[in-house]
Design a protein around this motif. Sequence first.
Motif, mmCIF file in Angstrom:
data_model
loop_
_atom_site.group_PDB
_atom_site.id
_atom_site.type_symbol
_atom_site.label_atom_id
_atom_site.label_comp_id
_atom_site.label_asym_id
_atom_site.label_seq_id
_atom_site.Cartn_x
_atom_site.Cartn_y
_atom_site.Cartn_z
ATOM 1 N N ASN A 99 34.084 37.405 27.234
ATOM 2 C CA ASN A 99 35.241 38.167 26.768
ATOM 3 C C ASN A 99 36.309 37.210 26.220
ATOM 4 O OD1 ASN A 99 37.478 39.758 26.357
ATOM 5 N ND2 ASN A 99 37.746 40.335 28.500
ATOM 6 N N PRO A 100 36.555 37.197 24.905
ATOM 7 C CA PRO A 100 37.524 36.246 24.339
ATOM 8 C C PRO A 100 38.958 36.510 24.783
ATOM 9 C CG PRO A 100 36.764 37.791 22.652
ATOM 10 C CD PRO A 100 35.929 38.036 23.865
ATOM 11 N N ASP A 101 39.246 37.721 25.301
ATOM 12 C CA ASP A 101 40.610 38.030 25.761
ATOM 13 C C ASP A 101 40.939 37.362 27.097
ATOM 14 O OD1 ASP A 101 41.182 39.748 23.592
ATOM 15 O OD2 ASP A 101 40.074 41.379 24.578
ATOM 16 N N SER A 102 39.918 37.059 27.889
ATOM 17 C CA SER A 102 40.153 36.477 29.217
ATOM 18 C C SER A 102 40.753 35.086 29.087
ATOM 19 C CB SER A 102 38.847 36.395 30.008
ATOM 20 O OG SER A 102 38.403 37.680 30.346
ATOM 21 N N ARG A 103 41.828 34.842 29.822
ATOM 22 C CA ARG A 103 42.519 33.564 29.714
ATOM 23 C C ARG A 103 42.850 32.961 31.075
ATOM 24 N NH1 ARG A 103 43.237 28.742 28.142
ATOM 25 N NH2 ARG A 103 45.339 28.074 27.569
ATOM 26 N N PHE A 104 42.982 33.801 32.109
ATOM 27 C CA PHE A 104 43.418 33.319 33.420
ATOM 28 C C PHE A 104 42.373 33.642 34.486
ATOM 29 C CE2 PHE A 104 47.082 34.533 30.899
ATOM 30 C CZ PHE A 104 47.861 33.388 30.927
ATOM 31 N N ILE A 105 42.221 32.720 35.427
ATOM 32 C CA ILE A 105 41.406 32.967 36.616
ATOM 33 C C ILE A 105 42.303 32.708 37.829
ATOM 34 C CG2 ILE A 105 39.485 32.140 38.028
ATOM 35 C CD1 ILE A 105 37.950 31.567 35.448
ATOM 36 N N VAL A 106 42.355 33.680 38.738
ATOM 37 C CA VAL A 106 43.135 33.554 39.969
ATOM 38 C C VAL A 106 42.173 33.676 41.140
ATOM 39 C CG1 VAL A 106 45.050 34.501 41.308
ATOM 40 C CG2 VAL A 106 45.088 34.679 38.834
ATOM 41 N N SER A 107 42.404 32.899 42.182
ATOM 42 C CA SER A 107 41.501 33.010 43.343
ATOM 43 C C SER A 107 42.258 32.855 44.648
ATOM 44 C CB SER A 107 40.405 31.934 43.274
ATOM 45 O OG SER A 107 40.949 30.643 43.487
ATOM 46 N N ASN A 108 41.782 33.599 45.642
ATOM 47 C CA ASN A 108 42.160 33.346 47.030
ATOM 48 C C ASN A 108 40.951 33.719 47.875
ATOM 49 O OD1 ASN A 108 43.477 32.684 49.346
ATOM 50 N ND2 ASN A 108 44.557 34.614 49.535
ATOM 51 N N THR A 109 40.132 32.721 48.124
ATOM 52 C CA THR A 109 38.868 32.942 48.831
ATOM 53 C C THR A 109 38.941 32.351 50.245
ATOM 54 O OG1 THR A 109 38.021 30.921 47.788
ATOM 55 C CG2 THR A 109 37.521 32.998 46.703
ATOM 56 N N THR A 110 40.142 32.288 50.807
ATOM 57 C CA THR A 110 40.480 31.704 52.113
ATOM 58 C C THR A 110 40.300 30.188 52.093
ATOM 59 O OG1 THR A 110 38.375 31.707 53.341
ATOM 60 C CG2 THR A 110 39.598 33.803 53.232
ATOM 61 N N LYS A 143 28.808 27.945 26.792
ATOM 62 C CA LYS A 143 27.693 28.258 25.876
ATOM 63 C C LYS A 143 28.105 29.270 24.810
ATOM 64 C CE LYS A 143 24.600 29.352 29.002
ATOM 65 N NZ LYS A 143 23.314 29.809 29.571
ATOM 66 N N ALA A 144 29.082 30.127 25.156
ATOM 67 C CA ALA A 144 29.555 31.128 24.194
ATOM 68 C C ALA A 144 30.521 30.529 23.173
ATOM 69 C CB ALA A 144 30.236 32.272 24.944
ATOM 70 N N GLY A 145 30.877 29.244 23.351
ATOM 71 C CA GLY A 145 31.774 28.571 22.407
ATOM 72 C C GLY A 145 33.206 29.061 22.477
ATOM 73 N N LEU A 146 33.606 29.579 23.640
ATOM 74 C CA LEU A 146 34.966 30.116 23.797
ATOM 75 C C LEU A 146 35.873 29.098 24.501
ATOM 76 C CD1 LEU A 146 34.048 33.764 24.828
ATOM 77 C CD2 LEU A 146 35.159 33.050 22.693
ATOM 78 N N PRO A 147 37.203 29.234 24.337
ATOM 79 C CA PRO A 147 38.130 28.311 25.014
ATOM 80 C C PRO A 147 38.066 28.465 26.527
ATOM 81 C CG PRO A 147 39.273 29.665 23.363
ATOM 82 C CD PRO A 147 37.899 30.229 23.518
ATOM 83 N N GLY A 148 38.582 27.453 27.233
ATOM 84 C CA GLY A 148 38.571 27.486 28.696
ATOM 85 C C GLY A 148 39.662 28.374 29.274
ATOM 86 N N PHE A 149 39.886 28.224 30.566
ATOM 87 C CA PHE A 149 40.806 29.092 31.310
ATOM 88 C C PHE A 149 41.956 28.295 31.919
ATOM 89 C CE2 PHE A 149 36.686 31.292 31.666
ATOM 90 C CZ PHE A 149 37.041 32.592 31.326
ATOM 91 N N ILE A 150 43.022 28.995 32.226
ATOM 92 C CA ILE A 150 44.060 28.501 33.131
ATOM 93 C C ILE A 150 43.676 29.048 34.504
ATOM 94 C CG2 ILE A 150 46.493 28.635 33.764
ATOM 95 C CD1 ILE A 150 47.042 28.972 30.694
ATOM 96 N N ILE A 151 43.357 28.150 35.436
ATOM 97 C CA ILE A 151 42.801 28.550 36.732
ATOM 98 C C ILE A 151 43.849 28.290 37.820
ATOM 99 C CG2 ILE A 151 40.938 28.126 38.398
ATOM 100 C CD1 ILE A 151 39.278 27.148 35.875
ATOM 101 N N LEU A 152 44.241 29.349 38.504
ATOM 102 C CA LEU A 152 45.319 29.289 39.506
ATOM 103 C C LEU A 152 44.727 29.526 40.896
ATOM 104 C CD1 LEU A 152 47.714 31.553 37.425
ATOM 105 C CD2 LEU A 152 47.924 29.079 37.648
#
Length: 443
Positions: A99-110, A143-152
Amino acid sequence: MKAKERIIQFGEGGFLRGFVDYFFQKLNDKGLFEGSVVVVQPIKTGMCDMLTAQNCEYNLFLRGVDNGKVVDEHTHIDVISRCINPYKDYEEYLSLAKNPDSRFIVSNTTEAGIVYEDDNKLSDAPANSFPAKLTALLYERFKAGLPGFIILSCELIDHNGEELLKCCKKYALKWELGEDFGLWLERENSFCSTLVDRIVTGFPRDEHKALEERIGQSDNMMDTAEIFHLWVIQGNHEDELPLQKAGFNVVWTDNVDPYKKRKVRILNGAHTSMVLAARLYGLETVGECMKDEKVLSLLRKSVFEEIIPTIGDTEDNRKFGEAVFERFANPFIKHQLLSIALNSVSKFRARVLPTILEYKAKNGQYPKILSFSFAALIAFYKTDEANDSEEVVKFMKNASVADILKREDYWGEDLSDMYDIVNNWYEKIEKEGVATCYDELLK
């Protein structure tokens, strides 16, 4: 219709729903951001089905004391577009990468979530660990050739973003994903370490029915939290995520460490140094402590005369200290002393002992109140209420004060030099009780 999915969120628990999802909701409401959150269930058992049954909507109540005024705020959260359980539909999970719209990844996995498990494979559907799942997703993105993410990363470990990147790099090497992917992983993605601070009390079991009546709808995913919030984020992505512009207490910084130190030493240090003596004194909740003149006075004295002068007597630290007392006095939170007392030996080492040792280095003597709290910890572990590992409970219950202070594996060093002050307070607690100690410390 929900906005474009711009955020991938690992975790559907109360904390993320009462913290970052609230921020994203408000950003959308203020017209500063247009995006929805797609939630990924990071472990096999979770609440994705319950969220989905409610169209991924729920109600959040933020309650507490702000500048002396009681605040009770209700927000209907509808920023989550859908939930994906990778254990049920792995292909749908991997498709998020495309999904080219996705830009952020947030996580809280303890705290246990950011861990490298050597037996995880790329062919697993899904891999067990969160970093392995994330690496598989990032490889699909590459592999999809898309930009990376801002991962928080919001997990409560030091340098959480850096630790997550380390794990992902290990999987990239182990799975032989190639040099180009390794470079893309580091250069095209921002793995931001963050510090999160908000007490999220979660599902309001005791008040659920009353709150449903108040809003006129049923909600099995209702969430509650305090008003106070702080999010310290390494880097600066305010241009893409205008959290400060929205009025949130968000700090973009090159170094999260000073903020972490302030939170751990003042907020967590105050909790840990107060609760064991207060429990021996007969109190049950933090709220009761804030209403007891002796306990409150002693805590103020320890925060403003021992903790803050040691870490830095600045206006910011004093303001943070005052905010801590408002938070502790929150009439909506029933924080049990025994739940805070869990694993107190390791908590004391991380939260209180560094201040004690730094105070001694600065002033040539140990701080009275924090040293008393060490004695109270030892006295508490002699009771049947201590809750820690079996080995710690057994040793602390039977050992002498001298032997306890010698345990380098517990404290990071031999603390025999503290014997006189700690043992004196310990004997006074045992012979005369905590109330007498409070009186003496408050003279």
